[in-house]
Design a protein around this motif. Structure first.
Motif, short mmCIF file in Angstrom:
data_model
loop_
_atom_site.label_atom_id
_atom_site.label_comp_id
_atom_site.label_asym_id
_atom_site.label_seq_id
_atom_site.Cartn_x
_atom_site.Cartn_y
_atom_site.Cartn_z
N TYR A 1 0.83 -1.21 0.00
CA TYR A 1 0.00 0.00 0.00
C TYR A 1 0.87 1.26 0.00
O TYR A 1 0.55 2.25 -0.66
CB TYR A 1 -0.94 -0.02 1.21
N PHE B 1 -9.77 -7.54 -3.38
CA PHE B 1 -10.43 -6.28 -3.03
C PHE B 1 -9.44 -5.11 -3.09
O PHE B 1 -9.79 -4.00 -3.49
CB PHE B 1 -11.07 -6.36 -1.64
N ILE C 1 -9.00 -4.30 -6.84
CA ILE C 1 -10.20 -3.67 -7.39
C ILE C 1 -10.32 -2.23 -6.93
O ILE C 1 -10.62 -1.33 -7.71
CB ILE C 1 -11.46 -4.47 -7.02
N SER C 2 -10.06 -1.99 -5.66
CA SER C 2 -10.21 -0.62 -5.14
C SER C 2 -9.16 0.32 -5.71
O SER C 2 -9.44 1.51 -5.92
CB SER C 2 -10.15 -0.62 -3.62
N PHE C 3 -7.97 -0.16 -5.97
CA PHE C 3 -6.94 0.74 -6.51
C PHE C 3 -7.06 0.93 -8.01
O PHE C 3 -6.89 2.03 -8.51
CB PHE C 3 -5.54 0.21 -6.17
N PHE D 1 -9.65 0.76 -9.96
CA PHE D 1 -11.01 1.05 -10.43
C PHE D 1 -11.02 2.09 -11.54
O PHE D 1 -11.73 1.96 -12.51
CB PHE D 1 -11.88 1.50 -9.25
#
Length: 192
Positions: A132, A170, A173-175, A177
């Protein structure tokens, strides 16, 4: 202001000392999988005479076997586990340099619950947090190296602990998008 800084440093050192001391004095092993991890580690180190069967994670046991070569003790492996927790806190502090956040991390029950046990979750959490961190750096400077490091560390996180594979989906997908396909390809190549 200086007294506050020294108080924070002293408090941090006390917490780190407790995180290192607790694994030494803990006698119980609560996780059912700990025996699997230790068995694989002893097999790769050469201490286990039997043949190990299928187990859910050989990679973590292989990693632990190197530390058994230094000191052949479960206590040492517990201390290594606590060091992963401390390293995660340093990455969190680098991401969000707030004393309140660091104090919240050290006072969270999962830190004190996971410190005395041999489990891949702290190591996997460190790799996830570092991944992250590199994604945040990529958002700032758009350097492909940061994206590649992030993908590699997230893949390493899933390699160390199987449960992180679900969280990785997840996370990705969140990064990605609203990102370009090229960025996703670089990330996936380094992830796998």
């Amino acid at each position: 202001m200086k007294n506050n800084k020294w108080l924070f440093i002293i408090l941090g050192l006390i917490i780190i000392i407790f995180l290192i001391i607790i694994p030494v004095f803990t006698k119980k092993v609560f996780f059912a999988d700990t025996g699997d991890y230790l068995g694989v580690a002893r097999y790769f180190h050469g201490d286990l005479r039997s043949v190990i069967r299928n187990t859910h994670n050989w990679d973590f046991g292989l990693f632990l076997s190197f530390f058994l070569g230094i000191w052949n003790s479960v206590i040492f492996l517990r201390i290594i586990n606590a060091i992963w927790i401390i390293a995660t806190s340093l990455i969190l502090y680098k991401l969000y340099p707030s004393k309140k956040m660091l104090l919240l991390w050290f006072l969270s029950p999962i830190v004190w619950y996971m410190a005395p046990y041999v489990h891949p979750l702290p190591m996997s959490t460190f790799f996830l947090t570092t991944s992250y961190y590199f994604l945040k750096k990529y958002d700032i400077n758009k350097s492909i190296i940061n994206l590649l490091f992030s993908g590699f560390l997230l893949g390493l996180s899933a390699l160390v602990w199987d449960g992180m594979l679900i969280l990785s989906v997840f996370f990705i997908i969140s990064f990605f998008f609203n990102k370009k396909l090229q960025e996703g390809i670089y990330f996936f190549l380094s992830f796998f």
